[in-house]
Design an enzyme around this catalytic site. Sequence first.
Site, PDB file in Angstrom:
ATOM      1  N   GLY A   1      37.986  40.013  37.067  1.00  0.00           N
ATOM      2  CA  GLY A   1      38.075  41.457  37.301  1.00  0.00           C
ATOM      3  C   GLY A   1      39.406  41.999  36.801  1.00  0.00           C
TER       4      GLY A   1
ATOM      5  CB  SER B   1      39.177  47.677  36.299  1.00  0.00           C
ATOM      6  OG  SER B   1      39.166  48.889  37.012  1.00  0.00           O
ATOM      7  N   GLY B   2      41.688  48.090  38.051  1.00  0.00           N
ATOM      8  CA  GLY B   2      42.088  48.197  39.459  1.00  0.00           C
ATOM      9  C   GLY B   2      42.969  47.081  39.978  1.00  0.00           C
TER      10      GLY B   2
ATOM     11  CB  ALA C   1      33.684  35.025  31.645  1.00  0.00           C
ATOM     12  CG  ASP C   2      27.917  37.678  34.427  1.00  0.00           C
ATOM     13  OD1 ASP C   2      28.433  37.847  35.554  1.00  0.00           O
ATOM     14  OD2 ASP C   2      26.710  37.854  34.197  1.00  0.00           O
TER      15      ASP C   2
ATOM     16  CE1 TYR D   1      32.392  45.524  47.619  1.00  0.00           C
ATOM     17  CE2 TYR D   1      33.019  46.423  49.753  1.00  0.00           C
ATOM     18  CZ  TYR D   1      33.365  45.938  48.504  1.00  0.00           C
ATOM     19  OH  TYR D   1      34.686  45.868  48.136  1.00  0.00           O
TER      20      TYR D   1
ATOM     21  CB  ALA E   1      25.901  41.059  53.540  1.00  0.00           C
ATOM     22  CB  SER E   2      28.801  40.523  49.085  1.00  0.00           C
ATOM     23  OG  SER E   2      29.724  41.588  48.955  1.00  0.00           O
TER      24      SER E   2
ATOM     25  CB  THR F   1      40.638  50.733  42.156  1.00  0.00           C
ATOM     26  OG1 THR F   1      39.383  50.692  42.845  1.00  0.00           O
ATOM     27  CG2 THR F   1      41.674  49.970  42.941  1.00  0.00           C
TER      28      THR F   1
HETATM   29  P1  NAD Z   1      37.221  47.877  39.841  1.00  0.00           P
HETATM   30  O1  NAD Z   1      35.838  48.371  39.706  1.00  0.00           O
HETATM   31  O2  NAD Z   1      38.350  48.750  39.444  1.00  0.00           O
HETATM   32  O3  NAD Z   1      37.380  46.472  39.112  1.00  0.00           O
HETATM   33  C1  NAD Z   1      36.412  45.464  39.182  1.00  0.00           C
HETATM   34  C2  NAD Z   1      36.388  44.715  37.863  1.00  0.00           C
HETATM   35  O4  NAD Z   1      35.455  43.642  37.986  1.00  0.00           O
HETATM   36  C3  NAD Z   1      35.920  45.582  36.677  1.00  0.00           C
HETATM   37  O5  NAD Z   1      36.840  45.495  35.606  1.00  0.00           O
HETATM   38  C4  NAD Z   1      34.582  44.976  36.297  1.00  0.00           C
HETATM   39  O6  NAD Z   1      34.272  45.063  34.915  1.00  0.00           O
HETATM   40  C5  NAD Z   1      34.760  43.531  36.751  1.00  0.00           C
HETATM   41  N1  NAD Z   1      33.472  42.863  36.961  1.00  0.00           N
HETATM   42  C6  NAD Z   1      32.369  43.371  37.557  1.00  0.00           C
HETATM   43  N2  NAD Z   1      31.361  42.487  37.521  1.00  0.00           N
HETATM   44  C7  NAD Z   1      31.834  41.389  36.880  1.00  0.00           C
HETATM   45  C8  NAD Z   1      31.265  40.139  36.515  1.00  0.00           C
HETATM   46  N3  NAD Z   1      29.991  39.850  36.799  1.00  0.00           N
HETATM   47  N4  NAD Z   1      32.037  39.228  35.875  1.00  0.00           N
HETATM   48  C9  NAD Z   1      33.319  39.510  35.566  1.00  0.00           C
HETATM   49  N5  NAD Z   1      33.906  40.690  35.865  1.00  0.00           N
HETATM   50  C10 NAD Z   1      33.179  41.618  36.529  1.00  0.00           C
HETATM   51  O7  NAD Z   1      37.341  47.498  41.394  1.00  0.00           O
HETATM   52  P2  NAD Z   1      38.625  47.200  42.305  1.00  0.00           P
HETATM   53  O8  NAD Z   1      38.732  48.317  43.260  1.00  0.00           O
HETATM   54  O9  NAD Z   1      39.784  46.774  41.487  1.00  0.00           O
HETATM   55  O10 NAD Z   1      38.070  45.954  43.118  1.00  0.00           O
HETATM   56  C11 NAD Z   1      38.526  44.631  42.909  1.00  0.00           C
HETATM   57  C12 NAD Z   1      38.066  43.781  44.071  1.00  0.00           C
HETATM   58  O11 NAD Z   1      38.612  44.294  45.280  1.00  0.00           O
HETATM   59  C13 NAD Z   1      36.554  43.781  44.258  1.00  0.00           C
HETATM   60  O12 NAD Z   1      36.125  42.497  44.640  1.00  0.00           O
HETATM   61  C14 NAD Z   1      36.347  44.772  45.380  1.00  0.00           C
HETATM   62  O13 NAD Z   1      35.157  44.534  46.084  1.00  0.00           O
HETATM   63  C15 NAD Z   1      37.582  44.511  46.224  1.00  0.00           C
HETATM   64  N6  NAD Z   1      37.951  45.609  47.109  1.00  0.00           N
HETATM   65  C16 NAD Z   1      38.299  46.829  46.617  1.00  0.00           C
HETATM   66  C17 NAD Z   1      38.656  47.840  47.497  1.00  0.00           C
HETATM   67  C18 NAD Z   1      39.064  49.208  47.046  1.00  0.00           C
HETATM   68  O14 NAD Z   1      39.272  50.079  47.928  1.00  0.00           O
HETATM   69  N7  NAD Z   1      39.212  49.474  45.773  1.00  0.00           N
HETATM   70  C19 NAD Z   1      38.655  47.596  48.876  1.00  0.00           C
HETATM   71  C20 NAD Z   1      38.289  46.327  49.324  1.00  0.00           C
HETATM   72  C21 NAD Z   1      37.957  45.342  48.438  1.00  0.00           C
END
Ligand code: NAD
Length: 245
Positions: free
Chosen positions: A11, A14-15, A57-58, A153, A155-156, A188
């Site tokens: 990931g 992003s973010g 990668a996925d 989400y 649950a995950s 994010t």
């Molecule tokens: P985001 O959407 O900005 O970034 C997520 C990244 O994961 C993206 O770049 C996306 O392309 C990549 N991604 C998605 N599916 C993928 C896959 N199958 N294989 C590889 N890459 C993949 O989100 P974020 O806010 O930066 O979230 C990052 C993590 O933090 C996540 O696990 C999210 O659940 C968790 N989270 C975020 C928040 C929040 O408030 N933003 C709160 C709690 C938890």
Amino acid sequence: MLAGRVALVTGGGSGIGRAVCHLLAREGAAVAVVDINKEAAQETLDRLPKGNHAFCADVSSSSSVKELLKQIKTSFHTVPSIAVNSAGITKDKMMLKMDEESFSKVIDVNIKGTFLVSQAVSQAMLAEKISNGSIINISSIVGKVGNIGQVNYAASKAGVIGLTKTAAKELAGFGIRVNAVLPGFIQTPMTDVVPKNVIEILLQLIPLGKMGQPEDVAEACLFLASDRSKYITGTTIEVAGGLFA
Ligand code: NAD
């Protein structure tokens, strides 16, 4: 804090993942920026110093994850001793209207993806006899308290906590620590879609009175990645401004 270490960050395009890549690189790690979005991973890499690499990668595909580990070894001539599982998605719907596909997709990326990367990385660490491995899984405060519209989400993310605690017990004897970070409400692209009126309600629930920044989560990841947390495994750190503490 991380000189000589290789860190895999999923990931990373992003973010939170992007902020983790920046901070770990600043602390001396060579970073493997991993994302399903190739351009996004490259964009993160473009802002890092030399010596880092981007990979597409996925995480929910075992063949993609296996190939990723091969590519990382070729690029860095070693395997990661740090892995941050930040790749994650949401597909929100009320439980009464949740379709099977949206449920399965979120479980596939958020839990199976974390499992596949953690398994592949720890197998690689064992093969290279790495004795200070650290795996950091990004769960969510929602995994602790639930959230309306996020049955899949939540649950995950609860599953990621169970996975973390189990992996920590199984891998401790091999010198690999496994911990989870539970972000609260972080600014994010994932939360850009939250309506303004919901943001206002949430802000009233956060004792520190504001949304978190991706860098706040990255700081917790840095601590867990580094040897400063060498006696910490199987635990969770909430980075949520006191939300639902
Ligand atoms: P985001 O959407 O900005 O970034 C997520 C990244 O994961 C993206 O770049 C996306 O392309 C990549 N991604 C998605 N599916 C993928 C896959 N199958 N294989 C590889 N890459 C993949 O989100 P974020 O806010 O930066 O979230 C990052 C993590 O933090 C996540 O696990 C999210 O659940 C968790 N989270 C975020 C928040 C929040 O408030 N933003 C709160 C709690 C938890």
